[in-house]
Every structure is written in structure tokens, then in C-alpha cells.
Design a protein around this motif. Structure first.
Motif, PDB file in Angstrom:
ATOM      1  N   SER A  95       0.902  -1.285   0.077  1.00 52.97           N
ATOM      2  CA  SER A  95       0.103  -0.112  -0.096  1.00 52.97           C
ATOM      3  C   SER A  95       0.804   1.337   0.035  1.00 52.97           C
ATOM      4  O   SER A  95       0.184   2.450   0.067  1.00 52.97           O
ATOM      5  CB  SER A  95      -0.889  -0.248   1.220  1.00 52.97           C
ATOM      6  N   GLY A  96       2.100   1.208  -0.082  1.00 52.78           N
ATOM      7  CA  GLY A  96       3.114   2.310   0.334  1.00 52.78           C
ATOM      8  C   GLY A  96       3.366   2.957  -1.176  1.00 52.78           C
ATOM      9  O   GLY A  96       4.339   3.974  -1.132  1.00 52.78           O
ATOM     10  N   GLY A  97       2.784   2.493  -2.331  1.00 46.65           N
ATOM     11  CA  GLY A  97       3.192   3.410  -3.341  1.00 46.65           C
ATOM     12  C   GLY A  97       3.832   2.635  -4.624  1.00 46.65           C
ATOM     13  O   GLY A  97       3.828   3.045  -5.834  1.00 46.65           O
ATOM     14  N   THR A  98       4.420   1.451  -4.168  1.00 46.52           N
ATOM     15  CA  THR A  98       4.936   0.585  -5.219  1.00 46.52           C
ATOM     16  C   THR A  98       3.995   0.103  -6.235  1.00 46.52           C
ATOM     17  O   THR A  98       4.487   0.059  -7.398  1.00 46.52           O
ATOM     18  CB  THR A  98       5.730  -0.589  -4.598  1.00 46.52           C
ATOM     19  N   LYS A 143      12.005  -6.291  -7.548  1.00 43.74           N
ATOM     20  CA  LYS A 143      12.923  -5.391  -6.966  1.00 43.74           C
ATOM     21  C   LYS A 143      12.834  -4.539  -5.795  1.00 43.74           C
ATOM     22  O   LYS A 143      13.645  -4.573  -5.082  1.00 43.74           O
ATOM     23  CB  LYS A 143      13.528  -4.538  -8.168  1.00 43.74           C
ATOM     24  N   ALA A 144      11.552  -4.231  -5.441  1.00 41.71           N
ATOM     25  CA  ALA A 144      11.202  -3.360  -4.530  1.00 41.71           C
ATOM     26  C   ALA A 144      11.215  -4.246  -3.256  1.00 41.71           C
ATOM     27  O   ALA A 144      11.765  -3.666  -2.307  1.00 41.71           O
ATOM     28  CB  ALA A 144       9.835  -2.587  -4.506  1.00 41.71           C
ATOM     29  N   ALA A 145      10.952  -5.412  -3.304  1.00 36.06           N
ATOM     30  CA  ALA A 145      10.865  -6.318  -2.280  1.00 36.06           C
ATOM     31  C   ALA A 145      12.153  -6.866  -1.975  1.00 36.06           C
ATOM     32  O   ALA A 145      12.533  -6.935  -0.640  1.00 36.06           O
ATOM     33  CB  ALA A 145      10.103  -7.664  -2.623  1.00 36.06           C
ATOM     34  N   VAL A 146      13.030  -7.064  -2.962  1.00 31.67           N
ATOM     35  CA  VAL A 146      14.577  -7.462  -2.484  1.00 31.67           C
ATOM     36  C   VAL A 146      15.165  -6.066  -2.079  1.00 31.67           C
ATOM     37  O   VAL A 146      15.869  -6.210  -1.043  1.00 31.67           O
ATOM     38  CB  VAL A 146      15.235  -7.595  -3.944  1.00 31.67           C
ATOM     39  N   ALA A 170      -1.787   1.811 -10.075  1.00 33.26           N
ATOM     40  CA  ALA A 170      -3.107   1.257 -10.832  1.00 33.26           C
ATOM     41  C   ALA A 170      -2.977   0.272 -11.935  1.00 33.26           C
ATOM     42  O   ALA A 170      -3.562  -0.484 -12.052  1.00 33.26           O
ATOM     43  CB  ALA A 170      -4.063   2.289 -11.207  1.00 33.26           C
ATOM     44  N   ASP A 171      -1.770   0.616 -12.717  1.00 33.77           N
ATOM     45  CA  ASP A 171      -1.382  -0.435 -13.606  1.00 33.77           C
ATOM     46  C   ASP A 171      -1.248  -1.757 -13.364  1.00 33.77           C
ATOM     47  O   ASP A 171      -1.476  -2.580 -13.916  1.00 33.77           O
ATOM     48  CB  ASP A 171      -0.529   0.248 -14.641  1.00 33.77           C
ATOM     49  N   ASP A 172      -0.201  -1.767 -12.235  1.00 34.78           N
ATOM     50  CA  ASP A 172       0.074  -2.874 -11.540  1.00 34.78           C
ATOM     51  C   ASP A 172      -0.940  -3.738 -11.032  1.00 34.78           C
ATOM     52  O   ASP A 172      -1.380  -5.000 -11.238  1.00 34.78           O
ATOM     53  CB  ASP A 172       1.119  -2.643 -10.407  1.00 34.78           C
ATOM     54  N   VAL A 173      -1.784  -3.094 -10.429  1.00 33.41           N
ATOM     55  CA  VAL A 173      -3.031  -3.940  -9.861  1.00 33.41           C
ATOM     56  C   VAL A 173      -3.935  -4.265 -11.147  1.00 33.41           C
ATOM     57  O   VAL A 173      -4.456  -5.448 -11.061  1.00 33.41           O
ATOM     58  CB  VAL A 173      -4.009  -2.687  -9.181  1.00 33.41           C
ATOM     59  N   TYR A 174      -4.233  -3.257 -12.187  1.00 35.56           N
ATOM     60  CA  TYR A 174      -4.945  -4.070 -13.305  1.00 35.56           C
ATOM     61  C   TYR A 174      -4.337  -5.372 -14.010  1.00 35.56           C
ATOM     62  O   TYR A 174      -5.016  -6.326 -14.180  1.00 35.56           O
ATOM     63  CB  TYR A 174      -5.139  -2.831 -14.291  1.00 35.56           C
ATOM     64  N   SER A 219       0.155   7.091   2.837  1.00 34.84           N
ATOM     65  CA  SER A 219       1.254   6.575   1.885  1.00 34.84           C
ATOM     66  C   SER A 219       0.978   7.361   0.917  1.00 34.84           C
ATOM     67  O   SER A 219      -0.161   8.041   0.367  1.00 34.84           O
ATOM     68  CB  SER A 219       1.190   5.277   1.703  1.00 34.84           C
ATOM     69  N   PRO A 220       2.179   7.362   0.068  1.00 36.22           N
ATOM     70  CA  PRO A 220       2.041   8.098  -1.293  1.00 36.22           C
ATOM     71  C   PRO A 220       1.121   7.315  -2.582  1.00 36.22           C
ATOM     72  O   PRO A 220       0.967   7.848  -3.547  1.00 36.22           O
ATOM     73  CB  PRO A 220       3.527   8.022  -1.873  1.00 36.22           C
TER      74      PRO A 220
END
Length: 512
Positions: A121-124, A474-477, A127-131, A188-189
Motif C-alpha cells: 500500500s506504500g506506493g510501489t 526489485k522493491a521487495a529485494v 493502478a496499472d500494476d493492480v490491473y 502513504s504515497p
């Protein structure tokens, strides 16, 4: 076969509005449902006639029925014609987490990857990712013969990500009960609205219903809500009032209980006056139900969603859920952790139930079983008919005259299916089939998968998905999340506990 009067009227209305689908699935082994006996009927060498979005009739080889010149005839001889499967609990948006959750527990998932975590939920996630995550996840279900999904859509951390998930559900072509999650998220952003929260989420639900993008699809808007609690508060009232106002087809809620907390949700809902209504309520997991909870579910005809693989994987247990299977349907939960195949859930649950009974008999009583306590037919019903019942829809999860034409056809000629379909088609599906055997899938009488291929530009979907997944991975890593174990307080049980690894290799090390 004679049609019911209601169906005749329906078909007449459809015809008056122009051309409708007219398909004959010819000569298959049909797993139909008998509403009068609440049991499966096997119809060998039978054709299924579909008109519009409904099943118009079944005709065996001795019937005088002849399709009209405009009927599309599809030969399914030698194959199994099954109702489409119902996934009663899902988080379809989270597909990009595949590969990151393979050895997690629920505490670790909730702390690092759940809907309210900084990574989600922090901005990573845009909307395109969710879709693309929503659409790809639901297409995985479609590929596996699932036609109906109750989607607990807890990607509602901004107006944009919320609506993107709805658009992904619509684009999937499945029958999706997309349940907008009303809940607080950390600031969050992810959202441009500093006042974003449950009140504005309720406003958006109403706006999305009125906007009506879903109306020409098989997607419907429901509500997901995990905040209900005693004493009655303004948010509880507002959520259930909105459900009534929009005529929500279902409300879904999480509850585990036991060491995780949240015991007695059916009792809470009953005390607040929310359980015994016309609104279908589906409680996911419900691992630690009391006898009072179970009695309330039975008396109000409300359901739980069992997600066997998830509850085994994450450590949620099946403390008492086996006691209320007549009020249970099957779901997948986090398909980012394992497959979205509901048949796989039915198989796991069937064998775990058999083991539970056998273990008691063999280990505790020292006796040998003479019969099997659970049948393949019962597992099949949990994956089909009971999902429809959870939604109070007698026309879903079954093949019957007048039912929705949500149909999965299994090839019976693969090495694993050859021969068994002729002897026991239900066993063929539950114990022998895999996703590669799903030949055709129809939703509302329209082919969504045909001759083993889903009817979308999968290359385009896959390309966009992989780009999105790489960004999120990459954000998770970068946050050093993969492989972490959550240590600390979690629920009323207190701190989490480190368990010993299983040892599968000789000598030093365990193979973990």
C-alpha cells in the motif's frame, strides 16, 4: 426434454432482443445436478443445449432433438462436461508476488506482503500494476476451469488502484463477485487523497455501482469488510446499509480465531443483526468456530470459504471447519503462493479429511477402517454446488436446465484421464485431472477457453505482467523482504515461535 415454463419465457425474451448464443455441446459425459435429490447425476452420451446464457436442455443419443441451422455444434464426445468451478475466496490482484511467498507463514505474509504493508500500500503498486495483476490472476483461474470467483479485493488503498482492480476483473471475462474492501490503510504515497479511508471508500463503491462499467459484463460489485465488531458503531452500520442500498450480491469477511484472534464472528454478526438477512455472507477461513458459531451458520444458511492449501501453508489450521462442511465452499486465497486450481483444493481437502478420520481411528483407537469417510462426489460438490449456495444462486455451480451456462469441458483422452472417465467421471476430475485437461470453458454460454487455449492475447498480458512483476520484485529485494521471518507479537497468543526445520537429507544440513 421439456423445458420449464420460466425458461421458455426467458428464451422468448432473449429472442425478442435479437440474436442470442445457440450452442450444442454434443455427445459428452455430463455431470449434471438433480435439485430434488441434491446429488449429481451422470448422463452418458448426452448433448447440452445452450441458448443465450442458460442451459436449455439435455438430450441423450436416443432423443429426437435436432439443432437448428443456426446452432453451433461442438463435438465433445468422449469428454467430460462439468459445471464450472467456484472459487469462494481470492485476492486476485496480488499475482506479482509469485515466487516470493513460497515459505511464508501467515504472520510473515501479513507483516511484509499483506494489503496494509508498505510494499503493497506504500506506493510501489500503481493502478496499472493492480490491473495487470488482477487480470492475469483471474485468467489463471479461467485456464483451470474456474468460472466464478469471489474476490476479496483489498487493493483499495487509493481510488485509482481500487477502480483498476474492478477493470481487471471485468476484462477477465469470468463471473467475478468483486468485493471492494472497506478498511483503513497507512497514510502513504499510494493515494493523492489525504482523507482517504472507509468513508470515502463507501462513496467510491456507490459511484462505481452507478457508473455501471460492470453492467455489460459478468462482474458484479460486492463488499469486503473485516472491521465489524461489537459494540455496533457508525462504520458497521454504514457498510451494511450500503450493501442493502446497492443490492450487493455478497459480503465477504476474514476470520481465523484461536491464537490469531477474532473468535466468534458469526455470533458478532448475529448480535448486530447482520447475519440473518437476505445478504449472502461468506466468512473466509473460519478455522476456530465454536458450536454456537456453527449452529448460527446453519440456521441462517450462511457460508464459510475453506481454502485448504492456504490454511495448510500459512499455519491457520482446520480446528473445527470439518464440522460444518454443509455450509462450506472451497477457495484458493493467495494464488501468488500456489496454483489457482480449485480442483486441487478439492483434492487436498478430500485427502486431508480422510487422513483426519483415519488418524483418529488408527492412532487413537487402534482400529482399521472398513470404508472411506468422504467421497469424490462430496469433494466435487464443495467445489461447485456449494459455491453457488454460498451466493444463494441455485443457477451457479451446477449443470441443470435453467442454470447459467458456466461450463468446463475436460479432455478424457490424456494419459492420466484415459479410461477413468468411462468408469467414474467425477473421480476422473477430482483425482486424475490437471489444468492441461481443461479443453473448453464457457461463461454465460460464451467460450472463454477453447481447444486448450484461453481466448485473449496472452502474450500481451504476459509481457505487461512480467514488467510489473520485475519492478515489484526489485522493491521487495531492496526492502530485504524475501526470506525474512516475522518475529514479534501477533494476535492474542503473543510472540511468534520459531519452529524446527524438517530434515530431508542425510548428514549435515536439512535440505531447507
Amino acid at each position: 426434454m421439456m423445458l420449464t415454463a420460466q425458461l421458455v419465457i426467458l428464451l422468448g425474451l432473449l429472442s425478442s432482443h435479437g440474436a442470442v448464443a445457440d450452442v450444442l455441446l454434443r455427445g459428452g459425459t455430463v455431470i449434471s445436478f438433480n435439485h430434488s435429490t441434491e446429488s449429481l447425476d451422470i448422463l452418458p452420451d448426452t448433448s447440452v443445449h445452450i441458448v443465450g446464457d442458460r442451459i436449455a436442455g439435455f438430450y441423450d443419443s436416443s432423443s429426437f432433438f435436432r439443432p437448428s441451422a443456426g446452432t453451433e455444434v461442438v463435438d465433445v464426445s468422449g469428454h467430460i462436461v462439468s459445471p464450472g468451478f467456484v472459487d469462494a475466496h481470492r485476492h486476485a490482484w496480488s499475482t506479482q508476488y509469485k515466487g516470493l511467498l513460497s515459505n511464508t507463514t501467515f504472520a510473515t505474509y501479513a507483516a511484509f506482503f499483506g494489503a496494509t504493508t508498505p510494499l503493497s500500500s506504500g506506493g510501489t503498486w500503481t493502478a496499472d500494476d493492480v490491473y495487470v495483476g488482477e487480470r492475469a490472476g483471474l485468467l489463471e483461474s479461467l485456464d483451470a476451469g474456474v468460472t466464478t470467483v469471489i474476490d476479496h479485493a483489498h487493493h483499495t488503498w487509493s481510488p485509482e488502484t481500487a477502480e483498476a482492480g474492478l477493470r481487471g476483473a471485468i476484462a477477465s471475462g469470468l463471473r467475478v463477485f468483486w468485493c471492494y474492501a472497506v478498511q483503513d490503510y497507512p497514510v502513504s504515497p499510494a493515494t493523492t487523497d489525504s482523507g482517504w479511508g472507509p468513508q470515502k471508500q463507501l462513496e467510491q463503491i456507490k459511484a462505481l455501482v452507478e457508473k455501471g462499467e460492470w453492467k455489460n459484463s459478468s462482474t458484479r460489485i460486492g463488499i469486503a469488510f473485516d472491521g465489524v465488531a461489537e459494540p455496533l458503531n457508525e462504520l458497521d452500520t454504514a457498510v451494511f446499509d450500503l450493501a442493502k442500498e446497492i443490492d450487493a450480491p455478497v459480503m465477504t469477511l476474514h476470520a481465523v480465531g484461536g491464537p490469531y484472534g477474532g473468535d466468534g464472528l458469526p455470533q458478532v454478526l448475529s448480535h448486530l443483526g447482520f447475519l440473518n438477512t437476505s445478504l449472502p455472507i461468506v466468512i473466509s477461513h473460519a478455522s476456530f468456530l465454536s458450536s454456537t458459531d456453527i449452529a448460527l451458520l446453519r440456521s441462517t444458511d450462511q457460508f464459510i470459504a475453506l481454502t485448504p492449501e492456504s490454511e495448510m501453508h500459512y499455519g491457520l489450521d482446520h480446528n473445527s471447519t470439518h464440522l460444518v462442511q454443509e455450509q462450506a465452499a472451497l477457495g484458493v486465497d493467495t494464488h501468488a503462493t500456489f496454483s489457482a486450481d480449485v480442483i486441487g483444493q478439492a483434492r487436498l481437502w478430500l485427502q486431508s479429511e480422510r487422513l483426519r478420520v483415519f488418524h483418529e481411528l488408527l492412532t487413537v483407537q487402534g482400529r482399521v477402517p472398513a470404508n472411506n469417510p468422504m467421497s469424490v462426489n462430496q469433494a466435487f460438490l464443495l467445489a461447485t454446488r456449494n459455491g453457488g449456495r454460498a451466493l444463494r444462486r441455485d443457477d451457479l455451480g451446477v449443470l441443470a436446465v435453467g442454470a447459467k451456462a458456466d461450463i468446463t469441458v475436460f479432455s478424457a483422452t490424456s494419459p492420466n484421464m484415459l479410461g477413468v472417465a468411462r468408469v467414474n467421471p467425477v473421480a476422473a476430475v477430482v483425482l486424475h485431472s490437471h489444468v492441461g485437461d481443461v479443453k473448453h470453458v464457457l461463461v454465460d454460454g460464451v467460450f472463454k477457453k477453447r481447444d486448450g487455449r484461453i481466448l485473449v492475447d496472452w502474450k500481451d498480458v504476459g509481457t505487461k505482467f512480467l514488467a510489473s512483476q520485475e519492478k515489484i520484485r526489485k522493491a521487495a529485494v531492496a526492502a530485504d523482504l524475501p526470506g525474512q521471518v516475522f518475529l514479534g507479537p501477533f494476535g492474542p497468543a503473543g510472540d511468534t515461535v520459531v519452529v524446527d526445520h524438517v530434515d530431508v537429507v542425510r548428514g549435515a544440513g536439512t535440505g531447507y
